[in-house]
Design an enzyme around this catalytic site. Structure first.
Site, PDB file in Angstrom:
ATOM      1  N   TYR A   1       0.869  -1.187   0.000  1.00 49.48           N
ATOM      2  CA  TYR A   1       0.000   0.000   0.000  1.00 49.48           C
ATOM      3  C   TYR A   1       0.901   1.231   0.000  1.00 49.48           C
ATOM      4  O   TYR A   1       1.862   1.297   0.774  1.00 49.48           O
ATOM      5  CB  TYR A   1      -0.880  -0.008   1.252  1.00 49.48           C
ATOM      6  CG  TYR A   1      -1.723   1.234   1.474  1.00 49.48           C
ATOM      7  CD1 TYR A   1      -1.503   2.052   2.586  1.00 49.48           C
ATOM      8  CD2 TYR A   1      -2.752   1.590   0.612  1.00 49.48           C
ATOM      9  CE1 TYR A   1      -2.276   3.184   2.811  1.00 49.48           C
ATOM     10  CE2 TYR A   1      -3.536   2.723   0.834  1.00 49.48           C
ATOM     11  CZ  TYR A   1      -3.293   3.518   1.930  1.00 49.48           C
ATOM     12  OH  TYR A   1      -4.060   4.646   2.160  1.00 49.48           O
TER      13      TYR A   1
ATOM     14  N   ASP B   1       9.246   2.780  -1.025  1.00 47.46           N
ATOM     15  CA  ASP B   1       8.277   3.419  -0.137  1.00 47.46           C
ATOM     16  C   ASP B   1       8.639   3.036   1.300  1.00 47.46           C
ATOM     17  O   ASP B   1       8.328   1.949   1.757  1.00 47.46           O
ATOM     18  CB  ASP B   1       6.850   2.971  -0.482  1.00 47.46           C
ATOM     19  CG  ASP B   1       5.836   3.628   0.451  1.00 47.46           C
ATOM     20  OD1 ASP B   1       4.628   3.572   0.148  1.00 47.46           O
ATOM     21  OD2 ASP B   1       6.249   4.183   1.496  1.00 47.46           O
TER      22      ASP B   1
ATOM     23  N   LYS C   1       5.334   9.238   8.530  1.00 46.73           N
ATOM     24  CA  LYS C   1       5.212   8.679   9.884  1.00 46.73           C
ATOM     25  C   LYS C   1       6.289   9.189  10.845  1.00 46.73           C
ATOM     26  O   LYS C   1       6.193  10.301  11.362  1.00 46.73           O
ATOM     27  CB  LYS C   1       5.163   7.155   9.799  1.00 46.73           C
ATOM     28  CG  LYS C   1       3.889   6.669   9.046  1.00 46.73           C
ATOM     29  CD  LYS C   1       3.820   5.180   8.977  1.00 46.73           C
ATOM     30  CE  LYS C   1       2.749   4.702   8.020  1.00 46.73           C
ATOM     31  NZ  LYS C   1       1.390   4.791   8.562  1.00 46.73           N
TER      32      LYS C   1
HETATM   33  P1  KE4 Z   1      -0.624   8.312   4.824  1.00 44.31           P
HETATM   34  O1  KE4 Z   1      -1.205   9.040   3.637  1.00 44.31           O
HETATM   35  O2  KE4 Z   1      -1.661   7.462   5.547  1.00 44.31           O
HETATM   36  O3  KE4 Z   1       0.162   9.225   5.766  1.00 44.31           O
HETATM   37  O4  KE4 Z   1       0.506   7.279   4.269  1.00 44.31           O
HETATM   38  C1  KE4 Z   1       0.138   6.322   3.298  1.00 44.31           C
HETATM   39  C2  KE4 Z   1       1.130   5.185   3.338  1.00 44.31           C
HETATM   40  C3  KE4 Z   1       2.089   5.099   2.335  1.00 44.31           C
HETATM   41  N1  KE4 Z   1       3.003   4.106   2.318  1.00 44.31           N
HETATM   42  C4  KE4 Z   1       3.027   3.157   3.295  1.00 44.31           C
HETATM   43  C5  KE4 Z   1       4.069   2.071   3.226  1.00 44.31           C
HETATM   44  C6  KE4 Z   1       2.081   3.206   4.368  1.00 44.31           C
HETATM   45  O5  KE4 Z   1       2.125   2.246   5.317  1.00 44.31           O
HETATM   46  C7  KE4 Z   1       1.115   4.222   4.393  1.00 44.31           C
HETATM   47  C8  KE4 Z   1       0.057   4.318   5.481  1.00 44.31           C
HETATM   48  N2  KE4 Z   1      -0.043   3.185   6.338  1.00 44.31           N
HETATM   49  C9  KE4 Z   1      -1.334   2.944   6.966  1.00 44.31           C
HETATM   50  C10 KE4 Z   1      -1.174   1.704   7.859  1.00 44.31           C
HETATM   51  N3  KE4 Z   1      -1.549   0.536   7.192  1.00 44.31           N
HETATM   52  C11 KE4 Z   1      -1.834   4.130   7.726  1.00 44.31           C
HETATM   53  C12 KE4 Z   1      -3.039   3.836   8.602  1.00 44.31           C
HETATM   54  C13 KE4 Z   1      -4.306   4.368   8.000  1.00 44.31           C
HETATM   55  O6  KE4 Z   1      -4.522   4.189   6.780  1.00 44.31           O
HETATM   56  O7  KE4 Z   1      -5.072   4.950   8.791  1.00 44.31           O
END
Ligand code: KE4
Length: 436
Positions: free
Chosen positions: A151, A246, A274
């Site tokens: 993701y 990523d 993060k």
């Molecule tokens: P954000 O847009 O949520 O800050 O980041 C997206 C993203 C991009 N790349 C990786 C590898 C990520 O893990 C994420 C976001 N991770 C999720 C956890 N599975 C955030 C939690 C959520 O969606 O609320």
């Protein structure tokens, strides 16, 4: 525990669902894969947070990665307060952003230049657009490759599931995404070097970018094999495609230099988030200078943001980046996290449960399976029902794990030996309840 009308969580959840779709601002928070009532968190400190009933939990999501130094660390709070008193946001450059960029470049050698944005989605989306504009020596390309189970945030081009045939282009994995957009995204199997070879044989000089989670954390924790990453690196170099790691989740989480420092492979672009925000909205993308030069205002790839590099958010992120550079920080974090996994595996053993775990730095995966999964298919074969029962058994005992069998867990520097021991003690009961 039964949720009663006295349960502030349930009351708030009922109310929230009237004004917010699903009652949450991010789907995973709604507990739909584990069932039950989401906990509305009212405050946090160190390794703990409290819900609206005043129940305390040991927190193993840490806001999905950012809270690596523990909640409300005094040095972080002080840095933010100082920034707040000087002003919240200017929409103009600040010295703090330059210091942050220099710190990231110092810590991640493959990054020669970096741009700050406000979320991992925005960083991955921007990195992808940059790769498409910069690939083929700036002539630009359209095709991209991602991997099932990974993701990269919710930009349209990345909400794609594997096409019917292996090497056919992807189909939307979300409503509202036109097929015209996903037709340029090829979705391959994670940890399958042969598929990469085949894809580049078929589409090599059309491929702008390969984007990958170097240690996947969005299908639960799955490590890339060195051969998978080495193949990716070789093929991208050979065909002039841009390799984007990523590391939104793994950056500063699995090691100070991120997952790329563990594998010793340099990408052309890295996506971060993060931890670099420490809980505030800071994310970033950066890499080779000759790629980054294509970004506006220098080049033709547009990207912008009102709150990019926000001074208060950067103060929080910078204070966090300073704390993680303390001598022995990752040694201790790795030791605590592997002690957690060892303790959980030992707690499960007497109950004859198929249970195992893995951890890298401060990130971990637990699996109701007899061996640590290495592919998306093996993850899908783990016992989700058993996980859900374990999740609730632990929640009832004051331990808050990720509310999905397909997410990774996170330990902070504040999770000391007593906290780990308390977690393992809760697990001994919880495994008995689940095995029964
Ligand atoms: P954000 O847009 O949520 O800050 O980041 C997206 C993203 C991009 N790349 C990786 C590898 C990520 O893990 C994420 C976001 N991770 C999720 C956890 N599975 C955030 C939690 C959520 O969606 O609320």
């Amino acid at each position: 525990t039964m949720s009663t009308t006295a349960d502030r969580n349930q009351q708030l959840f009922d109310r929230a669902q009237r004004s917010i779709p699903g009652g949450v601002n991010s789907p995973v928070r709604a507990f739909r894969s584990v069932g039950g009532t989401p906990r509305f968190i009212s405050r946090a400190k160190g390794p703990h947070f409290w819900d609206e009933n005043g129940t305390r939990y040991i927190d193993y999501i840490g806001s999905w990665g950012p809270m690596i130094v523990g909640h409300t660390h005094p040095a972080v709070v002080a840095a933010m307060q100082a920034a707040i008193e000087r002003g919240l946001s200017y929409g103009a450059p600040t010295a703090a952003e330059v210091e942050m960029a220099e710190e990231i470049i110092k810590l991640v050698p493959s990054i020669e230049q970096v741009r700050l944005v406000s979320s991992g989605t925005e960083a991955a989306m921007s990195a992808l657009r940059l790769a498409r504009g910069a690939a083929g020596d700036g002539k630009g390309r359209r095709k991209i490759i991602k991997f099932e189970g990974c993701y990269h945030g919710h930009a349209d081009s990345l909400l794609v599931k594997a096409g019917s045939g292996l090497l056919t282009f992807g189909n939307p994995s979300s409503a509202g995404v036109p097929a015209e957009i996903t037709q340029h995204t090829l979705v391959l199997d994670y940890n399958d070097p042969q598929q990469l070879e085949d894809a580049f044989k078929a589409h090599g000089d059309d491929i702008a970018c390969v984007m990958v989670e170097v240690i996947a954390g969005n299908m639960n924790l799955v490590r890339a094999t060195p051969e998978f990453l080495q193949t990716m690196r070789r093929l991208c170099t050979q065909h002039g495609a841009i390799l984007a790691f990523d590391e939104v989740m793994t950056g500063f989480r699995v090691a100070l230099g991120g997952a790329q420092s563990i594998y010793g492979i340099e990408p052309d672009l890295t996506v971060l988030g993060k931890v670099i925000g420490g809980g505030m909205p800071v994310a970033a993308f950066g890499g080779r200078k000759d790629v980054m030069k294509h970004l506006a205002p220098l080049g033709g790839v547009y990207q912008a943001g009102t709150l990019s590099g926000n001074p208060v958010a950067v103060a929080c992120g910078m204070a966090t980046l300073k704390l993680i550079q303390a001598p022995g920080f990752y040694q201790r974090l790795t030791a605590q996290t592997s002690a957690l996994i060892d303790g959980l595996v030992a707690a499960a053993k007497p109950h004859g449960l198929a249970f195992c775990g893995d951890s890298v730095g401060g990130m971990f995966g637990i699996y109701f399976a007899s061996a640590v999964p290495q592919t998306y298919a093996q993850i899908m074969a783990t016992d989700k029902t058993r996980f859900n029962a374990f999740f609730h058994a632990m929640l009832d005992r004051g331990v808050y794990l990720a509310p999905s069998a397909y997410e990774a867990g996170f330990v902070s520097a504040a999770h000391d030996e007593q906290v780990i021991a308390a977690t393992v003690a809760a697990a001994q009961d919880a495994f008995a309840a689940v095995a029964g």
